[in-house]
Design a protein around this motif. Structure first.
Motif, short mmCIF file in Angstrom:
data_model
loop_
_atom_site.label_atom_id
_atom_site.label_comp_id
_atom_site.label_asym_id
_atom_site.label_seq_id
_atom_site.Cartn_x
_atom_site.Cartn_y
_atom_site.Cartn_z
N GLU A 38 -0.11 -9.20 2.87
CA GLU A 38 -0.90 -10.35 3.32
C GLU A 38 -1.64 -11.02 2.16
O GLU A 38 -1.72 -12.24 2.08
CB GLU A 38 -1.88 -9.90 4.40
CG GLU A 38 -2.76 -11.02 4.94
CD GLU A 38 -3.74 -10.50 5.97
OE1 GLU A 38 -4.62 -11.27 6.38
OE2 GLU A 38 -3.61 -9.33 6.38
N LYS A 39 -2.16 -10.23 1.24
CA LYS A 39 -2.95 -10.77 0.13
C LYS A 39 -2.11 -10.99 -1.13
O LYS A 39 -2.67 -11.32 -2.19
CB LYS A 39 -4.11 -9.82 -0.18
CG LYS A 39 -5.10 -9.71 0.97
CD LYS A 39 -6.29 -8.85 0.61
CE LYS A 39 -7.30 -8.80 1.75
NZ LYS A 39 -8.49 -7.98 1.40
N GLY A 70 -0.48 5.29 10.59
CA GLY A 70 -1.28 4.08 10.82
C GLY A 70 -1.92 3.56 9.55
O GLY A 70 -1.97 2.34 9.31
N MET A 71 -2.40 4.47 8.71
CA MET A 71 -3.03 4.05 7.46
C MET A 71 -1.99 3.45 6.50
O MET A 71 -2.27 2.47 5.79
CB MET A 71 -3.73 5.25 6.81
CG MET A 71 -4.92 5.75 7.62
SD MET A 71 -5.68 7.22 6.89
CE MET A 71 -6.37 6.51 5.38
N ALA A 128 0.57 -3.69 5.12
CA ALA A 128 0.30 -5.01 5.68
C ALA A 128 -0.71 -5.77 4.86
O ALA A 128 -0.56 -6.98 4.60
CB ALA A 128 -0.17 -4.85 7.13
N LEU A 129 -1.75 -5.10 4.38
CA LEU A 129 -2.76 -5.77 3.57
C LEU A 129 -2.21 -6.19 2.21
O LEU A 129 -2.53 -7.27 1.69
CB LEU A 129 -3.98 -4.85 3.40
CG LEU A 129 -4.85 -4.63 4.65
CD1 LEU A 129 -5.94 -3.61 4.36
CD2 LEU A 129 -5.47 -5.95 5.12
N GLU A 171 0.81 1.90 7.39
CA GLU A 171 1.14 0.58 7.92
C GLU A 171 0.05 -0.44 7.56
O GLU A 171 0.35 -1.58 7.18
CB GLU A 171 1.31 0.66 9.44
CG GLU A 171 2.55 1.42 9.88
CD GLU A 171 2.65 1.50 11.39
OE1 GLU A 171 1.65 1.16 12.07
OE2 GLU A 171 3.71 1.92 11.90
N MET A 172 -1.19 -0.04 7.69
CA MET A 172 -2.27 -0.95 7.36
C MET A 172 -2.28 -1.30 5.89
O MET A 172 -2.49 -2.46 5.49
CB MET A 172 -3.62 -0.31 7.75
CG MET A 172 -4.83 -1.19 7.49
SD MET A 172 -6.37 -0.39 7.99
CE MET A 172 -6.39 1.02 6.88
N ALA A 173 -2.04 -0.31 5.00
CA ALA A 173 -2.03 -0.57 3.56
C ALA A 173 -0.91 -1.52 3.18
O ALA A 173 -1.11 -2.47 2.40
CB ALA A 173 -1.90 0.76 2.82
#
Length: 301
Positions: free
Chosen positions: A262-263, A251-252, A258-259, A254-256
């Motif tokens: 995104e940025k 999960g971490m 994605a961020l 995937e979040m990294a």
């Protein structure tokens, strides 16, 4: 248990009933009559014929012994079962000084709560694993007639039925369930203890005994498999911890990713993305602290 109930139901079942007895304090007043007769006979020994004196003394002594032989004392939560030539005549539960006919046979029975801790016994649980079990039971007599006349020795009967009930309940459930999806002996103490109490009450009803409280005082794997089961529990705990750790790490990651996307921090192709995922998983799932390595070149060199 069905066979036990069927055999006991064929017997003549006794039932407690109140005995016809009297208060002993009123009978104490009656003792004054023979005492007064003895005193009067002695005081008139020079004025009355010897035959009258002897008769008075004999009657007074007989009356005194007759009355004194009928007394018995009952403490609180104590009962006395009265029989006449082997025939049950009733039970007296009134505490204090009591009196009944001297020819009645009186047997005292305690109706107080009794606490028993059974011996450790070896039982095979639902999955066939040998386990050791011991139970603590609080029981008391509710029907004195059944306790004395329907079983030979009600205290020994209680001990045997406790062992039988523990074996029955122990073989009904597994000792432990590592997936936490079943009722187990170790994880469901209240439910299993309630079933043990119900089983004991059903078995002890024939003896006029009820169970107020019960529970397990000892519950463990038998020595021959205790070591293997301990290693299994440890392995299950490690697997569960690793599963939770990996799920969190994914999960971490995937979040990294994605961020970063995104940025627009960095553009990652499939190869760089795979390398970053590998590095993040090593950092998050490793048991030791990671040491940073500065790459002065590029990923392809």
């Amino acid at each position: 248990m069905t066979d036990i109930r069927g055999a006991t139901s064929a017997l003549r079942q006794s039932s407690e009933r109140a005995a016809h007895t009297m208060s002993g304090y009123g009978m104490l007043l009656l003792l004054l009559l023979p005492i007064a007769g003895v005193v009067g006979a002695i005081s008139q020994i020079d004025r009355v014929a010897d035959a009258v004196i002897v008769s008075t003394l004999l009657v007074s002594c007989f009356l005194f012994l007759f009355v004194i032989a009928g007394f018995y004392l009952l403490q609180p939560n104590q009962a006395v079962v009265i029989t006449l030539f082997g025939d049950y005549r009733g039970t007296d539960r009134t505490s204090g000084l009591r009196w009944t006919w001297p020819w009645m046979i009186k047997k005292k029975v305690s109706v107080r709560s009794n606490n028993i801790i059974s011996d450790r016994i070896k039982v095979n649980d639902l999955r066939g694993n040998p386990i050791e079990m011991a139970a603590q039971v609080v029981w008391r007599v509710t029907d004195t007639a059944q306790a004395l006349f329907d079983v030979d020795d009600y205290k020994a009967f209680v001990m045997v039925q406790i062992e039988a009930a523990v074996r029955t309940i122990g073989s009904r459930y597994p000792y432990d369930d590592f997936e936490h999806q079943e009722v187990t002996l170790r994880g469901n103490h209240d439910q299993v203890g309630g079933e043990l109490r119900a089983e004991l009450i059903a078995r002890l009803t024939v003896a006029g005994i009820t169970v107020d409280e019960c529970g397990f005082t000892h519950l463990a794997y038998a020595q021959e498999i205790a070591g293997a089961m301990l290693r299994r529990q440890q392995a299950q705990a490690v697997v569960a911890a690793r599963t939770t750790l990996v799920e969190g790490a994914v999960g971490m990651v995937e979040m990294a990713l994605a961020l970063l996307s995104e940025k627009n921090v960095v553009e990652l192709d499939d190869e760089r993305r795979a390398a970053m995922v590998s590095n993040l998983m090593v950092v998050l799932c490793g048991e030791r602290d990671t040491q940073p390595v500065v790459n002065a070149g590029s990923l392809y060199q």
